[in-house]
Design an enzyme around this catalytic site. Sequence first.
Site, short mmCIF file in Angstrom:
data_model
loop_
_atom_site.label_atom_id
_atom_site.label_comp_id
_atom_site.label_asym_id
_atom_site.label_seq_id
_atom_site.Cartn_x
_atom_site.Cartn_y
_atom_site.Cartn_z
N TYR A 186 -17.95 48.43 36.86
CA TYR A 186 -16.93 47.68 35.87
C TYR A 186 -17.15 48.90 34.53
O TYR A 186 -16.33 48.90 34.11
CB TYR A 186 -17.09 46.40 36.27
CG TYR A 186 -15.84 45.64 35.18
CD1 TYR A 186 -16.04 45.24 34.08
CD2 TYR A 186 -14.88 44.85 36.04
CE1 TYR A 186 -14.53 44.70 33.88
CE2 TYR A 186 -13.66 44.82 35.76
CZ TYR A 186 -13.47 44.26 34.44
OH TYR A 186 -12.45 44.01 34.06
N PRO B 257 -4.54 49.00 39.68
CA PRO B 257 -5.24 47.99 37.81
C PRO B 257 -6.77 47.05 37.91
O PRO B 257 -6.91 46.99 37.38
CB PRO B 257 -3.88 48.07 36.93
CG PRO B 257 -3.44 47.35 38.05
CD PRO B 257 -3.75 48.47 39.52
N TYR C 243 -11.20 36.93 37.34
CA TYR C 243 -10.76 37.12 38.63
C TYR C 243 -10.70 35.80 39.75
O TYR C 243 -11.79 35.78 40.47
CB TYR C 243 -11.38 38.93 39.19
CG TYR C 243 -11.18 40.23 38.10
CD1 TYR C 243 -11.76 39.57 36.97
CD2 TYR C 243 -10.15 40.45 38.36
CE1 TYR C 243 -11.89 40.76 36.47
CE2 TYR C 243 -10.11 42.02 37.89
CZ TYR C 243 -10.57 41.83 36.86
OH TYR C 243 -10.97 43.37 36.22
N HIS D 194 -17.04 42.04 25.25
CA HIS D 194 -17.73 41.18 26.81
C HIS D 194 -18.86 41.73 27.34
O HIS D 194 -18.77 42.93 27.63
CB HIS D 194 -16.49 41.01 27.50
CG HIS D 194 -15.20 40.49 27.35
ND1 HIS D 194 -14.25 40.38 27.98
CD2 HIS D 194 -14.39 40.10 25.60
CE1 HIS D 194 -13.83 39.40 26.85
NE2 HIS D 194 -13.65 39.04 25.56
N LYS E 215 -9.92 50.73 35.84
CA LYS E 215 -10.65 52.23 35.13
C LYS E 215 -9.60 54.00 35.25
O LYS E 215 -9.42 54.40 34.74
CB LYS E 215 -10.97 52.45 36.93
CG LYS E 215 -11.92 51.86 37.73
CD LYS E 215 -13.17 52.09 36.40
CE LYS E 215 -14.11 51.58 36.28
NZ LYS E 215 -15.11 51.04 35.82
P1 FAS Z 1 0.32 57.91 30.67
O1 FAS Z 1 0.56 57.57 32.06
O2 FAS Z 1 -0.12 56.86 30.07
O3 FAS Z 1 1.22 58.76 29.83
C1 FAS Z 1 1.74 59.91 29.74
C2 FAS Z 1 2.84 60.54 28.83
O4 FAS Z 1 3.61 61.72 29.36
C3 FAS Z 1 3.63 58.75 29.10
O5 FAS Z 1 3.64 59.64 27.46
C4 FAS Z 1 5.14 60.86 29.04
O6 FAS Z 1 6.27 59.55 28.58
C5 FAS Z 1 4.45 61.54 28.73
N1 FAS Z 1 5.09 62.52 30.08
C6 FAS Z 1 5.81 62.59 30.90
N2 FAS Z 1 6.25 63.75 31.83
C7 FAS Z 1 7.09 64.54 30.63
C8 FAS Z 1 7.41 66.00 30.21
N3 FAS Z 1 7.83 66.53 31.24
N4 FAS Z 1 7.03 66.07 28.98
C9 FAS Z 1 6.99 65.72 28.13
N5 FAS Z 1 6.33 64.37 28.29
C10 FAS Z 1 5.75 63.63 29.37
N6 FAS Z 1 -4.78 50.39 33.71
C11 FAS Z 1 -5.48 49.81 33.53
O7 FAS Z 1 -7.25 49.82 33.19
N7 FAS Z 1 -5.12 48.56 33.47
C12 FAS Z 1 -3.93 47.87 33.59
O8 FAS Z 1 -3.82 46.76 33.38
C13 FAS Z 1 -3.37 48.82 33.61
N8 FAS Z 1 -1.80 48.70 33.87
C14 FAS Z 1 -0.81 50.12 34.40
C15 FAS Z 1 0.87 49.66 34.33
C16 FAS Z 1 1.62 50.18 35.01
C17 FAS Z 1 2.93 50.39 34.33
C18 FAS Z 1 1.46 52.00 34.45
C19 FAS Z 1 2.40 52.77 34.68
C20 FAS Z 1 -0.29 52.07 34.47
C21 FAS Z 1 -1.29 50.96 34.58
N9 FAS Z 1 -2.14 51.53 34.15
C22 FAS Z 1 -3.59 50.45 33.93
C23 FAS Z 1 -3.22 52.85 34.46
C24 FAS Z 1 -2.40 53.61 33.17
O9 FAS Z 1 -3.02 52.61 31.95
C25 FAS Z 1 -2.89 54.66 32.70
O10 FAS Z 1 -4.53 54.57 33.35
C26 FAS Z 1 -3.06 55.33 31.88
O11 FAS Z 1 -1.74 55.10 31.13
C27 FAS Z 1 -3.80 57.25 31.98
O12 FAS Z 1 -3.04 57.56 30.51
P2 FAS Z 1 -2.38 59.25 31.11
O13 FAS Z 1 -3.44 59.85 31.55
O14 FAS Z 1 -2.34 59.86 29.69
O15 FAS Z 1 -0.59 58.94 31.65
C1 PHB Z 2 -5.94 44.13 31.05
O1 PHB Z 2 -6.40 43.25 30.02
O2 PHB Z 2 -4.51 44.64 31.40
C2 PHB Z 2 -6.20 44.55 31.79
C3 PHB Z 2 -7.77 43.98 32.39
C4 PHB Z 2 -8.56 44.18 33.20
C5 PHB Z 2 -7.83 44.63 35.09
C6 PHB Z 2 -6.54 44.94 34.47
C7 PHB Z 2 -5.79 45.09 33.39
O3 PHB Z 2 -8.55 44.84 35.95
#
Ligand code: FAS
Ligand code: PHB
Length: 396
Positions: free
Chosen positions: A385, A293, A202, A73, A297
């Site tokens: 962005y 989100p 957005y 994009h 980022k």
């Molecule tokens: P993660 O949380 O992805 O991964 C951590 C891993 O560690 C998990 O698999 C967990 O099971 C594991 N873990 C935890 N404790 C442990 C232990 N004691 N032993 C072993 N393993 C363990 N970001 C966006 O940019 N756009 C979005 O729309 C967006 N939506 C999101 C929605 C939700 C519900 C959440 C929670 C986050 C969202 N995020 C979004 C942010 C998300 O994408 C995170 O930034 C991303 O998953 C970060 O990756 P990690 O740091 O690897 O953490």
């Molecule tokens: C998504 O596609 O999940 C998404 C895209 C842009 C954002 C957050 C989430 O800022």
Amino acid sequence: MMRTQVAIVGAGPAGLTLAQLLAVQGIDSVVIEARSRAYVEKRIRAGILEHNTRDVLIESGAGARLQREGLVHHGIELRFDNQAHRVAMSDYTGGRTVTVYGQTEVVKDLVNIRVAAGLPLYFDAKAVSITGADTDSPVVTFEHDGTITELHADFVIGADGFHGIGRQSIPADQISTIEKIYPFAWLGILADVPPSCDELIYANHPNGFAMHSMRSPSVSRLYLQVDPSDDVKNWSDARIWSELALRMHTPGWDLKTGPITDKSITPMRSFVASTLRYGRLFLAGDAAHIVPPTGAKGLNLAVADVTLLSDALTGFYRTGSEKGLEEYSETALRRVWRASHFSYWMTTLLHVDPNANEFDRALQRSNLAYVASSDAAKTSLSENYVGLAVIPKGKV
Ligand code: FAS
Ligand code: PHB
């Protein structure tokens, strides 16, 4: 008892990307993941990869499907007062782009390449303690298949997300955290319906924020601002589609609707730890920082952290230099705070704050009008962005 060079707790984007980057450099690691493979691969989260993130995944060897299936994009669209305003991000950033490619797909690609290489990745393996971080042989103790195992390593990486044990294993007097809780949340849906737009929308509307993203030409991802105490049970498919159409309305545009296959509410916070290091324990990704989100980022910060960490660890193993390790926390936090501000700015620009007074709302309207009309403002939005190139190219 097991031994490796780098013990990685967590198989999310941070842990898996680091494991792959280290493997490319010939550095051994073991990844410990509390959940099952099916769970981590199905967990619906982020959808936008910054320019740098795309490059890192491709250069690490895990980006073949991303190159085939990712949607590149060049801009986004802001909507308010029933008007649409495109931000031509590539024009403002010398051609840099973002790629729409779900976090689920990134995780699947990284798990597949790890498993195909026969490298250690333990699912349903929960780390219960990290000890000896202030020595040169820290230990991760984890439960797997009913047994307790000690994993001895040169370094431990807490890539275990906001609720993991990594950050909690740093003595309280060695780390502090600050956070901001937002008075709203996102109701996110996945729907089997072709996107009603070519680029992300957005939208700011008196009822609240709405966003139209996507996962593929046949799957849409959309979000609605809701109250943090709201429940998906209050949101029928019909009510969701109706509210999305209302908040994103602009003359001549129609929102396609279809079967909703996933609904979830995610609260919003900003959170940053004061340090990403304690001795031989390093934090990366959500273990160290959380952003709302709106700025897309979260995942990208995780990859930026581990790209720095991979360089630092490679330098250590290649030359014995600890320079990268010593600079990691400060360098990573510079980007974290830039992304935290941008995420806060995008969030406050576009959401309806229930605590806002008339003056606040007038400021928001003025800010929206300025961003929509100023090349300087759109340049700033665009460079944040698509991702600032703080990691010198070719360092992977
Ligand atoms: P993660 O949380 O992805 O991964 C951590 C891993 O560690 C998990 O698999 C967990 O099971 C594991 N873990 C935890 N404790 C442990 C232990 N004691 N032993 C072993 N393993 C363990 N970001 C966006 O940019 N756009 C979005 O729309 C967006 N939506 C999101 C929605 C939700 C519900 C959440 C929670 C986050 C969202 N995020 C979004 C942010 C998300 O994408 C995170 O930034 C991303 O998953 C970060 O990756 P990690 O740091 O690897 O953490
Ligand atoms: C998504 O596609 O999940 C998404 C895209 C842009 C954002 C957050 C989430 O800022």
